[in-house]
Motif scaffolding. Structure first.
Motif, PDB file in Angstrom:
ATOM      1  N   PHE A  70      32.644  48.811  39.176  1.00  0.00           N
ATOM      2  CA  PHE A  70      31.335  49.159  38.613  1.00  0.00           C
ATOM      3  C   PHE A  70      30.207  48.696  39.528  1.00  0.00           C
ATOM      4  O   PHE A  70      30.153  47.533  39.931  1.00  0.00           O
ATOM      5  N   LEU A  71      29.314  49.621  39.869  1.00  0.00           N
ATOM      6  CA  LEU A  71      28.091  49.301  40.605  1.00  0.00           C
ATOM      7  C   LEU A  71      26.924  49.358  39.623  1.00  0.00           C
ATOM      8  O   LEU A  71      26.540  50.434  39.182  1.00  0.00           O
ATOM      9  N   PRO A  72      26.345  48.193  39.251  1.00  0.00           N
ATOM     10  CA  PRO A  72      25.218  48.215  38.300  1.00  0.00           C
ATOM     11  C   PRO A  72      23.938  48.683  38.981  1.00  0.00           C
ATOM     12  O   PRO A  72      23.828  48.696  40.213  1.00  0.00           O
ATOM     13  N   GLN A  73      22.974  49.069  38.161  1.00  0.00           N
ATOM     14  CA  GLN A  73      21.697  49.521  38.695  1.00  0.00           C
ATOM     15  C   GLN A  73      20.972  48.386  39.415  1.00  0.00           C
ATOM     16  O   GLN A  73      20.362  48.582  40.466  1.00  0.00           O
ATOM     17  N   ASN A  74      21.042  47.191  38.831  1.00  0.00           N
ATOM     18  CA  ASN A  74      20.396  46.021  39.432  1.00  0.00           C
ATOM     19  C   ASN A  74      21.448  44.924  39.584  1.00  0.00           C
ATOM     20  O   ASN A  74      21.602  44.070  38.708  1.00  0.00           O
ATOM     21  N   LEU A 110      26.240  51.797  55.912  1.00  0.00           N
ATOM     22  CA  LEU A 110      25.144  51.607  54.972  1.00  0.00           C
ATOM     23  C   LEU A 110      23.993  50.804  55.565  1.00  0.00           C
ATOM     24  O   LEU A 110      23.109  50.341  54.837  1.00  0.00           O
ATOM     25  N   GLY A 111      24.006  50.630  56.893  1.00  0.00           N
ATOM     26  CA  GLY A 111      22.868  50.012  57.566  1.00  0.00           C
ATOM     27  C   GLY A 111      22.806  48.512  57.472  1.00  0.00           C
ATOM     28  O   GLY A 111      21.745  47.914  57.665  1.00  0.00           O
ATOM     29  N   LEU A 132      27.050  48.178  46.768  1.00  0.00           N
ATOM     30  CA  LEU A 132      27.765  49.459  46.867  1.00  0.00           C
ATOM     31  C   LEU A 132      28.985  49.311  47.778  1.00  0.00           C
ATOM     32  O   LEU A 132      30.076  49.804  47.452  1.00  0.00           O
ATOM     33  N   ALA A 133      28.824  48.615  48.885  1.00  0.00           N
ATOM     34  CA  ALA A 133      29.956  48.396  49.802  1.00  0.00           C
ATOM     35  C   ALA A 133      31.084  47.662  49.094  1.00  0.00           C
ATOM     36  O   ALA A 133      32.260  48.017  49.231  1.00  0.00           O
ATOM     37  N   ARG A 134      30.746  46.635  48.325  1.00  0.00           N
ATOM     38  CA  ARG A 134      31.758  45.865  47.580  1.00  0.00           C
ATOM     39  C   ARG A 134      32.523  46.780  46.617  1.00  0.00           C
ATOM     40  O   ARG A 134      33.741  46.661  46.458  1.00  0.00           O
TER      41      ARG A 134
END
Length: 593
Positions: A70-74, A110-111, A132-134
């Motif tokens: 899961f990638l949370p918004q914050n 991803l810079g 996001l990478a994680r």
């Protein structure tokens, strides 16, 4: 193969129903985009699926052995975390070790290049990309991503599109990047007023399918209203003119009366606001800006025209927001000057909201700008404008701290517009704004009488609103390209064969605009159908009376029952024709009025 099922889930926050008995099946290979106006529960749905929030009713059931990421918004980070160790924590490669090589590759795409940097030293956008990478390293069978396209530039977005298209598992995500949705998803789930609507398509297909659904709902409602009017007339005739009232028909009338029609979809409404802009606008003369050895802007000169629609693009950290701050006077250039006309009134929609976490109420936040505003349709109060932006009267007295991130973004946009600017500067407006609001903003900009300058990584948004692109290139140079983002891409890659649209210079064919009218037989049927229906109802009443009188004569009763069923069948057919003819009559009348 079913990966997970959402079964009869309901969720309420305070007096607001987020989900009302929703269900959804997710299958192997599904790549789902979740849409809805901010505040409708998109992020909440992701958290419920990820198991971070429990529904009030219902359950989420996963197949055996299914893992989620899961990638949370914050995202939140542990204190003292370093980039690489955070990304690889708890992950394993094929040999059972940490997938360091994969993590470095994804971070670079991803810079993020300093793998030993403390996460706490990164900007908000960089932190989101680390999170996001994680999520992508050693991915689970189900990826749940909340706004993965925020804070990534166009090259990163293209890489992520390719990565997710190659991903073999299930993807469930919230994003407002419409090109991204088009190229990655194969299913759209829309949340509207507590209900889920599922479309087996990408974003373009969703638009067509949603229009079909809404048309069908309206057609069904028209039919219901037509039948209801007939039933109402029947009820009003009373027993003297009608004989014995039929219980089934009265029951049908009550059911029709109690049914709810289709609810109007939640949507943001904007009216054109602004003040007059004189001949002199904003002039940038030989602007330079550097931080240390890094040159962000080098010798940039441009006189902004009164009707300019400018898109500013470039990689993260190149100086786009710095340029916006120089234009607005929030930052001084190292060299050069900005000359601003006397009539210029700038509305600055910054990339990060101003402080909106206090106890100030929503209505007071807007009234601090203006109690009333002049629009193209007249004077409108702050409260009325808030309602147009989907802040109900009860929500208007909510503290800012209680709003969702998307609701704060929408409120911040309203505040900028309430000040009636004639120069709109939008720094990443697509971050956290829902697609419905973006579409209305785009329509609003079409009629906006002033200058629009937008910094954005949203390729769709730039194609929609920009007529000229300025691209940040090496050494702080800005290069001008005519057209939108797609035009910029074509201009940058002249060596690639251009995909030219086939321009078959055919005469534009338009169907004949034939006026609706009754055929001869339809007109005759329309003139007599009310009388025909009444005669059938009277016959049914007579048969029912005979059935009561012959209740003990079984042979006679069987004949009468068959006769009644035949008459009721004829009545149903007449009623269907009545609905069709009356609907046609209404459309003919509307056409002629």
């Amino acid at each position: 193969m079913n990966i997970l099922n959402i079964e009869h889930v309901s969720k309420i926050f305070g007096d607001k129903t987020i989900f009302d008995d929703i269900s959804l099946g997710v299958h192997q290979g599904d790549k789902i985009g979740i849409l809805g106006v901010n505040g409708t529960g998109k992020s909440t749905l992701l958290k419920v699926i990820a198991g971070l929030e429990l529904p009030d009713e219902g359950e989420v059931i996963f197949g055996r052995g299914i893992r989620t990421a899961f990638l949370p918004q914050n995202p939140e980070f542990p204190e003292g975390a370093k980039v690489l160790s955070y990304v690889t924590e708890g992950k394993q490669d094929a040999d059972g070790g940490e997938p360091v090589s994969e993590a470095k590759t994804i971070l670079t795409k991803l810079g993020i290049f300093d793998f030993e940097e403390s996460v706490s030293h990164l900007s908000g956008g960089q932190k989101k990309r680390v999170a996001l990478a994680r999520t992508l390293v050693d991915p689970a069978e189900v990826l749940i991503l909340d706004e993965p396209t925020n804070h990534i530039d166009n090259d990163m977005a293209l890489w992520l599109e390719d990565y997710l298209n190659r991903f073999k598992g299930v993807l469930i995500m919230v994003t407002h990047d419409r090109y991204f949705l088009d190229r990655v998803t194969n299913k759209i789930v829309e949340i509207d007023q507590g209900k889920l609507y599922t479309y087996d398509s990408n974003y373009s297909g969703f638009l067509a399918l949603k229009a079909q659904r809404e048309e069908m709902e309206l057609a069904t409602e028209r039919k219901r209203q037509s039948v209801l009017r007939t039933e109402l007339e029947w009820v009003k005739r009373g027993p003297q003119g009608r004989g014995t009232k039929q219980r089934a028909r009265l029951s049908r009338y009550e059911q029709l009366k109690d049914m709810e029609g289709p609810k109007e979809a939640q949507n943001v409404a904007m009216d054109s606001v602004g003040t007059r802009l004189g001949k002199k606008t904003i002039e940038l003369h030989q602007i330079c800006k550097a931080y240390g050895e890094k040159r962000l802007i080098e010798d940039f000169t441009y006189i902004i025209l009164r009707d300019d629609r400018l898109g500013i693009i470039g990689p993260n950290g190149c100086g786009k927001s710095t340029l916006m701050k120089i234009i607005t006077g929030r930052l001084e250039p190292d060299a050069g000057e900005v000359v601003t006309g006397d009539t210029v009134k700038i509305g600055y929609f910054a990339q990060e909201n101003e402080d909106m976490d206090g106890d100030i109420r929503v209505i007071d936040y807007i009234r601090n700008v203006a109690d009333y505003i002049e629009t193209s349709s007249g004077k409108i109060s702050a409260s009325q404008m808030l309602e147009r932006f989907l802040f109900t009267p009860s929500m208007q007295y909510t503290p800012l701290s209680k709003l969702s991130g998307g609701e704060k973004r929408r409120l911040y946009l309203l505040k900028v517009l309430m000040d009636a600017p004639n120069v709109l500067i939008l720094d990443e407006p697509t971050n956290d704004l829902d697609i419905a609001t973006l579409r209305v903003l785009e329509d609003y900009l079409d009629s906006f009488q002033g200058i629009v300058i937008a910094v954005s990584h949203d390729r769709y948004f730039l194609d929609r609103i920009a007529e000229r692109i300025f691209a940040f290139e090496d050494g702080g140079r800005l290069t001008q390209y005519e057209g939108g983002y797609s035009d910029y891409l074509r201009a940058r890659s002249p060596e690639e064969p251009k995909k030219t649209k086939e321009k078959t210079e055919k005469k534009s064919w338009k169907p004949k605009n034939t006026k609706l009218k009754f055929s001869y037989h339809e007109q005759r049927e329309y003139d007599t159908i009310d009388e025909d229906i009444e005669k059938l109802e009277e016959k049914i009443s007579e048969v029912e009376q005979l059935m009561e009188e012959n209740s003990s004569q079984y042979t006679k009763l069987a004949d009468l029952t068959a006769q009644k069923e035949e008459l009721e069948q004829q009545l149903n057919e007449k009623m269907e024709r009545w609905v069709y003819l009356n609907d046609l009559a209404e459309r003919i009348e509307a056409q002629n009025s």
